[in-house]
Design a protein around this motif. Structure first.
Motif, PDB file in Angstrom:
ATOM      1  N   ILE A 385       0.716  -1.077   0.099  1.00  0.00           N
ATOM      2  CA  ILE A 385      -0.133  -0.453  -0.015  1.00  0.00           C
ATOM      3  C   ILE A 385       0.803   1.318  -0.388  1.00  0.00           C
ATOM      4  N   LEU A 386       1.592   1.286   0.812  1.00  0.00           N
ATOM      5  CA  LEU A 386       2.803   1.969   0.454  1.00  0.00           C
ATOM      6  C   LEU A 386       3.636   2.421  -0.449  1.00  0.00           C
ATOM      7  N   LEU A 387       3.788   1.525  -0.982  1.00  0.00           N
ATOM      8  CA  LEU A 387       4.054   1.975  -3.047  1.00  0.00           C
ATOM      9  C   LEU A 387       3.245   2.063  -3.936  1.00  0.00           C
ATOM     10  N   ASP A 388       1.144   1.791  -3.459  1.00  0.00           N
ATOM     11  CA  ASP A 388       0.879   1.871  -4.037  1.00  0.00           C
ATOM     12  C   ASP A 388      -0.634   1.984  -3.904  1.00  0.00           C
ATOM     13  N   PRO A 389      -0.590   2.988  -3.106  1.00  0.00           N
ATOM     14  CA  PRO A 389      -2.322   3.270  -2.141  1.00  0.00           C
ATOM     15  C   PRO A 389      -2.703   3.099  -2.963  1.00  0.00           C
ATOM     16  N   SER A 390      -3.479   2.834  -4.631  1.00  0.00           N
ATOM     17  CA  SER A 390      -3.986   2.445  -5.152  1.00  0.00           C
ATOM     18  C   SER A 390      -4.885   0.900  -5.510  1.00  0.00           C
ATOM     19  N   ARG A 391      -3.781   0.380  -4.560  1.00  0.00           N
ATOM     20  CA  ARG A 391      -4.230  -1.086  -5.033  1.00  0.00           C
ATOM     21  C   ARG A 391      -4.982  -2.101  -4.040  1.00  0.00           C
ATOM     22  N   GLU A 392      -6.257  -1.300  -3.742  1.00  0.00           N
ATOM     23  CA  GLU A 392      -8.216  -1.803  -3.032  1.00  0.00           C
ATOM     24  C   GLU A 392      -7.205  -3.393  -3.309  1.00  0.00           C
ATOM     25  N   ARG A 393      -7.372  -4.175  -3.263  1.00  0.00           N
ATOM     26  CA  ARG A 393      -7.252  -5.791  -2.938  1.00  0.00           C
ATOM     27  C   ARG A 393      -5.772  -5.546  -1.880  1.00  0.00           C
ATOM     28  N   SER A 394      -5.160  -4.838  -1.557  1.00  0.00           N
ATOM     29  CA  SER A 394      -4.023  -4.592  -0.828  1.00  0.00           C
ATOM     30  C   SER A 394      -4.835  -4.185   0.676  1.00  0.00           C
ATOM     31  N   TRP A 395      -5.146  -3.625   0.237  1.00  0.00           N
ATOM     32  CA  TRP A 395      -6.314  -2.896   1.183  1.00  0.00           C
ATOM     33  C   TRP A 395      -7.076  -3.697   2.113  1.00  0.00           C
ATOM     34  N   ASP A 396      -8.258  -3.824   1.240  1.00  0.00           N
ATOM     35  CA  ASP A 396      -9.089  -5.552   1.596  1.00  0.00           C
ATOM     36  C   ASP A 396      -8.198  -6.897   2.463  1.00  0.00           C
ATOM     37  N   LEU A 397      -6.995  -7.009   2.022  1.00  0.00           N
ATOM     38  CA  LEU A 397      -6.385  -8.524   1.736  1.00  0.00           C
ATOM     39  C   LEU A 397      -5.490  -7.368   3.945  1.00  0.00           C
ATOM     40  N   LEU A 398      -4.797  -6.456   3.759  1.00  0.00           N
ATOM     41  CA  LEU A 398      -4.458  -5.718   4.941  1.00  0.00           C
ATOM     42  C   LEU A 398      -5.490  -6.053   5.787  1.00  0.00           C
ATOM     43  N   LEU A 399      -6.961  -5.401   5.973  1.00  0.00           N
ATOM     44  CA  LEU A 399      -8.011  -5.659   6.706  1.00  0.00           C
ATOM     45  C   LEU A 399      -7.852  -6.804   7.291  1.00  0.00           C
ATOM     46  N   LEU A 400      -8.458  -8.034   5.759  1.00  0.00           N
ATOM     47  CA  LEU A 400      -8.854  -9.710   6.157  1.00  0.00           C
ATOM     48  C   LEU A 400      -7.733  -9.901   7.364  1.00  0.00           C
ATOM     49  N   SER A 401      -6.256  -9.233   7.573  1.00  0.00           N
ATOM     50  CA  SER A 401      -5.666 -10.226   8.131  1.00  0.00           C
ATOM     51  C   SER A 401      -5.231  -9.461   9.493  1.00  0.00           C
ATOM     52  N   LEU A 402      -5.855  -8.581   9.630  1.00  0.00           N
ATOM     53  CA  LEU A 402      -6.098  -6.669  11.080  1.00  0.00           C
ATOM     54  C   LEU A 402      -6.987  -8.092  11.910  1.00  0.00           C
ATOM     55  N   GLN A 403      -7.413  -8.633  10.635  1.00  0.00           N
ATOM     56  CA  GLN A 403      -9.353  -8.754  11.577  1.00  0.00           C
ATOM     57  C   GLN A 403      -8.334 -10.512  11.744  1.00  0.00           C
ATOM     58  N   ALA A 404      -8.175 -11.477  11.480  1.00  0.00           N
ATOM     59  CA  ALA A 404      -7.764 -12.660  11.446  1.00  0.00           C
ATOM     60  C   ALA A 404      -6.705 -12.680  12.736  1.00  0.00           C
ATOM     61  N   ASP A 405      -5.413 -11.545  12.996  1.00  0.00           N
ATOM     62  CA  ASP A 405      -4.397 -11.980  13.852  1.00  0.00           C
ATOM     63  C   ASP A 405      -5.102 -10.689  15.221  1.00  0.00           C
ATOM     64  N   HIS A 406      -5.969 -10.362  15.228  1.00  0.00           N
ATOM     65  CA  HIS A 406      -6.146  -9.032  16.098  1.00  0.00           C
ATOM     66  C   HIS A 406      -5.333  -8.653  16.446  1.00  0.00           C
ATOM     67  N   ALA A 407      -5.057  -7.718  15.440  1.00  0.00           N
ATOM     68  CA  ALA A 407      -3.588  -7.536  15.801  1.00  0.00           C
ATOM     69  C   ALA A 407      -3.218  -5.043  16.238  1.00  0.00           C
ATOM     70  N   ASP A 408      -2.880  -4.958  16.663  1.00  0.00           N
ATOM     71  CA  ASP A 408      -2.981  -4.208  17.289  1.00  0.00           C
ATOM     72  C   ASP A 408      -3.223  -2.620  16.521  1.00  0.00           C
ATOM     73  N   ILE A 409      -2.687  -2.717  15.286  1.00  0.00           N
ATOM     74  CA  ILE A 409      -2.778  -1.569  13.580  1.00  0.00           C
ATOM     75  C   ILE A 409      -4.758  -1.506  14.503  1.00  0.00           C
ATOM     76  N   PRO A 410      -5.322  -0.033  14.652  1.00  0.00           N
ATOM     77  CA  PRO A 410      -6.431  -0.122  14.240  1.00  0.00           C
ATOM     78  C   PRO A 410      -6.890  -0.151  13.633  1.00  0.00           C
ATOM     79  N   PHE A 411      -8.485  -0.711  13.372  1.00  0.00           N
ATOM     80  CA  PHE A 411      -8.747  -0.624  12.648  1.00  0.00           C
ATOM     81  C   PHE A 411      -9.562   0.424  11.503  1.00  0.00           C
ATOM     82  N   ARG A 412      -9.876   0.628  12.648  1.00  0.00           N
ATOM     83  CA  ARG A 412     -10.798   1.869  11.884  1.00  0.00           C
ATOM     84  C   ARG A 412      -9.074   2.762  11.586  1.00  0.00           C
ATOM     85  N   ALA A 413      -7.769   3.023  11.991  1.00  0.00           N
ATOM     86  CA  ALA A 413      -7.519   3.684  11.307  1.00  0.00           C
ATOM     87  C   ALA A 413      -7.113   3.591   9.599  1.00  0.00           C
ATOM     88  N   VAL A 414      -7.466   2.597   9.787  1.00  0.00           N
ATOM     89  CA  VAL A 414      -6.511   1.995   8.465  1.00  0.00           C
ATOM     90  C   VAL A 414      -8.132   2.301   7.300  1.00  0.00           C
TER      91      VAL A 414
END
Length: 565
Positions: A385-414
């Motif tokens: 995403i940092l290299l290409d913010p237009s990659r919608e699939r990368s955004w979706d996959l990031l949200l999916l990985s955060l959801q699965a891992d219960h990561a510290d990165i705030p879901f809302r911030a993403v």
């Protein structure tokens, strides 16, 4: 107050061809994003019903694999709206672009849009006929016409043209590959039960109706012969272009279809296999070897590198579980192949072309995710995403990985960061859902309204607004407004292309309508609530939410007699 007249499930089922996967044939990973879990409703009114309010699911299918796209296999085909819009824009400027029409028709097949698919192929046919007549010795022209005909189910003429193309352009490997792909599916319909024809079944065990069916001996023999001839076509294609990466991708696609169909034919002939894992045989060593050959010939193609690694992981799993328990459980040769692919993708991620590097990081993340390492996956998706913010699939996959891992990165911030780069109705709704998870009801309402304003023909945002309203105390004026909204949403769903997305929205509408009528708590509204639940449970008899709503309704009034059918 009058009751809402909803679109029926029967209407949505009409004219809908069930798709077991995507396209005529596919072998892909399809990850579904459902975001996120919701906080409890404010404790007022009828809390049991309010706790059961259904917010619309915002799904994201990440389709990664081999897909038959028209008459050619392609890696990582997503029928996404931006690509479809781009093709439509191009056709508005160049209406005679047959290749764009064929590509648009193939993409729309993935969305079950039968009417527009037919129009695309018919327009392409008219253009390609003129080209073929003007230059009948050009095999590519004949193949394009054949593809347009095949897309309309005109198989007999399509076959004649595919064969003629290999005669007039006998040294063109693509003509042989396109004929081979046609032959691998051409006879499949003739051996399937009538109501299962034109359904892609490659990639998973067939339906019980298919397994129990027995085609005629002549039909089965013809299908087997067609499949074998397809293999000979690919032998010829590889002989003509041994240094062409794409010829090996096409043969790998053929092998996935051929191996699966051979398994089905063997089942019919021998009343087996009984082991469900046998259906994973489409991931043969030959399939992966061809993909590795393609990667060796095209070392900067991150798709060609990642796909054999993904297939290698999957083939070490079972029908019930995609892949082994962990990386260490893999055989040594499989570990070598996958580690090699990860290393080459890391190299590709250093490409000075930011978009190419971002794609490599996304595929690294996808392999991390596949191999049950969501933390590493999230890191690589962020790099993409940092290299290409237009990659919608990368955004979706990031949200999916955060959801699965219960990561510290705030879901809302993403969600907020994503919206800054791409201001769309869908991204406003994702942020609205994040606000609901934090019980920020007013902010959720504001974001859902922005989504509704941005896409007035989509039922998702109005459904979200109804769900928000049902979470709160309802004044008499609110009831009337929600009634109108439900009617409007019903109309929007009725105009959707029949398919899984329409079914999902219909279910959500029906469940929230049952809650709405239950909250009105009159004799008429209680009957309307039961009617909504009866419809849902007719098609989804084990639907837990519907059952829970029914139990909550019993607490609202004397509901002692209910039958779901």
């Amino acid at each position: 107050m009058g009751m809402t007249h909803f679109v029926s499930m029967g209407q949505l089922k009409k004219n809908f061809q069930r798709r077991l996967l995507l396209g005529r044939g596919t072998l892909a990973a399809v990850l579904s994003l459902a975001l996120p879990a919701f906080a409890a409703a404010p404790p007022s009114g009828s809390p049991r019903l309010r706790d059961l309010v259904v917010f619309p699911r915002i799904a994201a299918a990440y389709n990664y694999g081999l897909n038959l796209f028209g008459d050619r296999w392609a890696v990582s085909v997503n029928a996404n709206g931006s690509e479809i819009s781009g093709l439509r824009d191009n056709l508005s400027r160049q209406p005679g672009d047959a290749e764009s029409l064929l590509k648009l028709g193939a993409l729309l097949e993935y969305q079950n849009d039968a009417g527009e698919v037919r129009d695309c192929y018919q327009q392409a046919e008219a253009i390609c006929r003129k080209r073929a007549a003007a230059n009948p010795e050009n095999g590519g022209n004949l193949d394009n016409l054949a593809e347009a005909l095949w897309g309309q189910g005109k198989d007999e003429e399509a076959e004649s043209l595919y064969r003629r193309a290999t005669l007039v352009s006998s040294n063109d490997w693509q003509c042989w590959a396109r004929l081979g792909n046609f032959l691998s599916f051409h006879q499949l319909n003739s051996v399937l039960p009538e109501n299962f024809r034109d359904q892609p079944v490659v990639g998973q065990p067939p339906a019980r109706e298919i397994l129990d069916y027995r085609p005629s001996e002549s039909a089965l023999s013809e299908a087997e012969d067609s499949l074998r001839e397809g293999g000979r076509c690919f032998d010829r294609a590889v002989a003509l272009a041994p240094k062409e990466a794409q010829v090996y991708v096409q043969r790998a696609g053929y092998l996935t279809a051929s191996n699966w169909e051979s398994c089905l034919f063997s089942h019919w002939r021998n009343n087996g296999p009984s082991n469900p894992d046998a259906w994973l045989s489409f991931l043969s060593a030959g399939t992966i070897a061809n993909l590795e050959k393609a990667a060796a010939l095209d070392p900067n193609n991150s798709d060609a590198i990642a796909l054999p690694a993904y297939f290698e992981w999957v083939q070490n799993g079972t029908e019930a579980k995609a892949g082994p328990e962990n990386f260490d459980a893999l055989p040594p040769e499989s570990r070598r192949l996958i580690l090699g692919a990860l290393g080459r993708l890391t190299d590709c991620a250093q490409d000075p072309d930011k978009k190419a590097a971002a794609k490599a990081f996304e595929l690294l993340g996808f392999l991390n995710w596949t191999m049950k390492d969501p933390q590493s996956a999230a890191v690589n998706f962020q790099r993409a995403i940092l290299l290409d913010p237009s990659r919608e699939r990368s955004w979706d996959l990031l949200l999916l990985s955060l959801q699965a891992d219960h990561a510290d990165i705030p879901f809302r911030a993403v969600c907020e960061a994503r919206l800054k780069f791409n201001d769309t109705a869908r991204n406003h709704l994702l942020l609205a859902r994040a606000c609901v998870a934090q019980e920020k009801w007013n902010e959720a309402q504001a974001q859902s309204q922005l989504a509704a304003d941005a896409d007035t023909n989509n039922a998702t945002a109005p459904l979200f607004q109804v769900a928000l309203a049902l979470k709160r105390d309802l004044a008499p004026d609110d009831l009337s407004q929600i009634q109108d909204q439900l009617n409007d949403i019903s109309g929007l769903i009725g105009r959707m292309t029949p398919g899984p997305a329409a079914w999902m929205r219909w279910r959500e509408l029906s469940l929230d309508s049952a809650i709405f009528y239950g909250l009105e708590n009159t004799a008429d509204s209680q009957r309307a609530a039961l009617g909504c639940l009866a419809q849902v449970m007719k098609y989804y008899p084990t639907d837990e939410t519907a059952r829970n709503i029914l139990e909550a309704l019993k607490g609202e009034g004397p509901l002692n007699n209910f039958e779901s059918d």
